[in-house]
Design a protein around this motif. Structure first.
Motif, PDB file in Angstrom:
ATOM      1  N   GLU A 120       0.828  -1.209   0.000  1.00 19.39           N
ATOM      2  CA  GLU A 120       0.000   0.000   0.000  1.00 19.39           C
ATOM      3  C   GLU A 120       0.863   1.261   0.000  1.00 19.39           C
ATOM      4  OE1 GLU A 120      -2.770  -0.327   3.251  1.00 19.39           O
ATOM      5  OE2 GLU A 120      -3.969  -1.830   2.209  1.00 19.39           O
ATOM      6  N   ASN A 121       1.945   1.251   0.782  1.00 19.54           N
ATOM      7  CA  ASN A 121       2.863   2.397   0.805  1.00 19.54           C
ATOM      8  C   ASN A 121       3.551   2.586  -0.544  1.00 19.54           C
ATOM      9  OD1 ASN A 121       2.317   3.104   3.450  1.00 19.54           O
ATOM     10  ND2 ASN A 121       3.948   1.809   4.279  1.00 19.54           N
ATOM     11  N   LEU A 123       2.335   1.641  -3.475  1.00 15.16           N
ATOM     12  CA  LEU A 123       1.311   2.129  -4.405  1.00 15.16           C
ATOM     13  C   LEU A 123       1.074   3.627  -4.216  1.00 15.16           C
ATOM     14  CD1 LEU A 123      -1.259  -0.804  -4.319  1.00 15.16           C
ATOM     15  CD2 LEU A 123       0.038  -0.029  -6.313  1.00 15.16           C
ATOM     16  N   ALA A 124       1.138   4.083  -2.976  1.00  9.11           N
ATOM     17  CA  ALA A 124       0.917   5.506  -2.693  1.00  9.11           C
ATOM     18  C   ALA A 124       1.996   6.381  -3.331  1.00  9.11           C
ATOM     19  CB  ALA A 124       0.867   5.734  -1.183  1.00  9.11           C
ATOM     20  N   LYS A 125       3.162   5.808  -3.599  1.00 10.95           N
ATOM     21  CA  LYS A 125       4.253   6.566  -4.207  1.00 10.95           C
ATOM     22  C   LYS A 125       4.106   6.678  -5.733  1.00 10.95           C
ATOM     23  CE  LYS A 125       7.495   5.433  -0.552  1.00 10.95           C
ATOM     24  NZ  LYS A 125       8.707   4.698  -0.179  1.00 10.95           N
ATOM     25  N   SER A 127       2.097   7.600  -9.328  1.00  9.41           N
ATOM     26  CA  SER A 127       1.218   8.699  -9.730  1.00  9.41           C
ATOM     27  C   SER A 127      -0.227   8.208  -9.705  1.00  9.41           C
ATOM     28  CB  SER A 127       1.573   9.175 -11.139  1.00  9.41           C
ATOM     29  OG  SER A 127       1.187   8.213 -12.101  1.00  9.41           O
ATOM     30  N   GLU A 128      -1.159   9.129  -9.621  1.00 11.53           N
ATOM     31  CA  GLU A 128      -2.580   8.769  -9.586  1.00 11.53           C
ATOM     32  C   GLU A 128      -2.947   8.015 -10.857  1.00 11.53           C
ATOM     33  OE1 GLU A 128      -7.036  10.719  -9.230  1.00 11.53           O
ATOM     34  OE2 GLU A 128      -5.293  12.007  -8.967  1.00 11.53           O
ATOM     35  N   ARG A 131      -1.808   4.456 -10.554  1.00 14.18           N
ATOM     36  CA  ARG A 131      -2.659   3.710  -9.614  1.00 14.18           C
ATOM     37  C   ARG A 131      -3.997   3.353 -10.254  1.00 14.18           C
ATOM     38  NH1 ARG A 131      -0.713   7.562  -5.850  1.00 14.18           N
ATOM     39  NH2 ARG A 131      -2.693   8.680  -5.950  1.00 14.18           N
ATOM     40  N   ASP A 135      -5.268  -0.413 -10.859  1.00 17.09           N
ATOM     41  CA  ASP A 135      -6.533  -0.811 -10.242  1.00 17.09           C
ATOM     42  C   ASP A 135      -7.467  -1.417 -11.285  1.00 17.09           C
ATOM     43  OD1 ASP A 135      -8.462  -0.953  -8.060  1.00 17.09           O
ATOM     44  OD2 ASP A 135      -9.519   0.657  -9.116  1.00 17.09           O
TER      45      ASP A 135
END
Length: 177
Positions: A120-121, A123-125, A127-128, A131, A135
């Motif tokens: 999760e960390n 993935l947070a790094k 770009s939108e 992601r 997804d």
């Protein structure tokens, strides 16, 4: 080998001609399929099924020899897609007799939670945009075409974004080890 004559004889059922066509086309077709599945047995099965379906199709329709290798790759991709769809519908087989309840209950859940947080960390790094593509493609299982439509992008942009996102994710996870 006179290709058009061999193809005509093969379509009529001449086993020697079928063998000649297989010899001439087997290696590139098998390599193409193996590259897709990365499994020798499955690649052999799909290659064999491709020949059967191609011959059956050619007995009903005419096609020039120079298009045969490309046509066979298309048939192979269709066979592969059919197999993937069947697997997706069947799900993952579970042999309940081989499951040891004590062993399963004793699994290290803390490690699983830690791995999930690490992912999760990472993935947070990203770009939108990356992601969203991951997804749609991985979590939700949409095809490239469906993902492109949902994300308002071209299919090439979705493929590129997915590739770059997975590369970046792998790099982030490698750096965190």
């Amino acid at each position: 080998m006179n290709a058009p004559d061999e193809l005509k004889k093969a379509i009529e059922g001449d086993l020697k001609s079928i063998e000649q066509i297989c010899i001439a086309t087997w290696e590139p077709l098998y390599r193409f399929i193996y590259f897709k599945v990365q499994n020798r047995e499955e690649a052999e099965d799909i290659t064999q099924e491709t020949y059967v379906k191609t011959l059956a199709y050619l007995q009903k329709h005419k096609m020039p020899w120079d298009n045969l290798p490309g046509f066979m790759k298309t048939v192979a991709l269709n066979v592969l897609r059919d197999r993937w769809r069947q697997r997706k519908r069947r799900g993952i087989p579970v042999n309940f007799e081989e499951i040891n309840p004590e062993e399963t209950a004793g699994m290290d859940h803390q490690k699983a939670v830690s791995q999930r947080l690490q992912i999760e960390n990472a993935l947070a790094k990203l770009s939108e945009d990356q992601r969203i593509v991951l997804d749609l493609r991985i979590n939700k299982g949409y095809s490239v075409a469906e993902s492109a439509k949902l994300a308002g992008k071209t299919e090439a942009a979705v493929r590129t974004a997915q590739y770059r996102a997975l590369q970046a994710l792998a790099q982030i996870l490698d750096d965190s080890d």
